[in-house]
Design an enzyme around this catalytic site. Structure first.
Site: not given
Ligand code: IMP
Length: 186
Positions: A7, A9, A67, A149, A169
């Site tokens: 990731t 993120n 994901d 969130d 959380k």
């Molecule tokens: P991914 O990176 O493709 O899994 O995208 C996940 C997206 O879902 C993130 O960019 C957020 O917008 C939303 N998301 C996933 N998990 C969370 C969380 O724990 N809190 C708030 N938003 C979340």
């Protein structure tokens, strides 16, 4: 066990490290992976698997991918797997679009979903999923967390995920539950 978290993120990485205490979790960048992975899957699980496989086979190290996304009842499950790309902008724009699409709607029920996949370089795969339920507020509350969130009022915590401490959380979140289920398989 040494894992690479597939990731980019930083918030997710922090949560993964906190939940998987006892494991050495490297970011993809720290482990030397710089490729882009297109999320072409049709489900959270397909996307988690394709990210974990790409990193595990490129680096020849165990790779963990998540994901996740938000599913809103009154919007037929949207934004779902498109949560990150909902508005075409960033988190702030995504939240604004969500509020706009929910304006005037009485049913504010929503849940977060998370699929996690751990892929070993020999092809062994472990997967797990987690969910957490709540409602979408009309106004943001709290400064913590990321993504949706500040709008997600958790049924378990009786506050938004952005108002909760990280440990609070993680104890009830979709990601916390998915990772715990995965950990039990290892
Ligand atoms: P991914 O990176 O493709 O899994 O995208 C996940 C997206 O879902 C993130 O960019 C957020 O917008 C939303 N998301 C996933 N998990 C969370 C969380 O724990 N809190 C708030 N938003 C979340």
């Amino acid at each position: 066990m040494k894992l690479v978290a597939a990731t980019g993120n930083a918030h997710k990485l922090r949560e993964i490290r906190q939940i998987l205490q006892g494991y050495e979790v490297l970011s993809a960048a720290e482990a030397g992976f710089s490729g882009e992975i297109e999320e072409t899957g049709k489900s959270f699980l397909e996307n988690a698997l394709l990210k974990a496989r790409a990193v595990a086979y490129a680096l020849k190290l165990p790779a963990l991918a998540d994901d996740s996304g938000l599913s809103v009842d009154a919007l037929g499950g949207a934004p779902g797997i498109y949560s990150a790309r909902y508005s075409g902008g960033g988190d702030k724009e995504n939240r604004a679009l969500l509020l706009k699409n929910l304006s005037g709607k009485e049913d504010r029920r929503a849940h977060f979903c998370c699929a996690v996949a751990l892929v070993l370089p020999d092809g062994t795969e472990y997967t797990a999923e987690g969910r957490t339920f709540g409602t979408i507020l009309e106004k943001e509350r709290g400064n913590g967390g990321f993504g949706y969130d500040p709008l997600f009022f958790s049924e378990d915590l009786q506050k938004t995920f952005a108002e909760a401490a990280e440990e609070e959380k993680n104890a009830v979140s979709h990601r916390g539950r998915a990772l715990l289920a995965l950990k039990k398989q290892l």
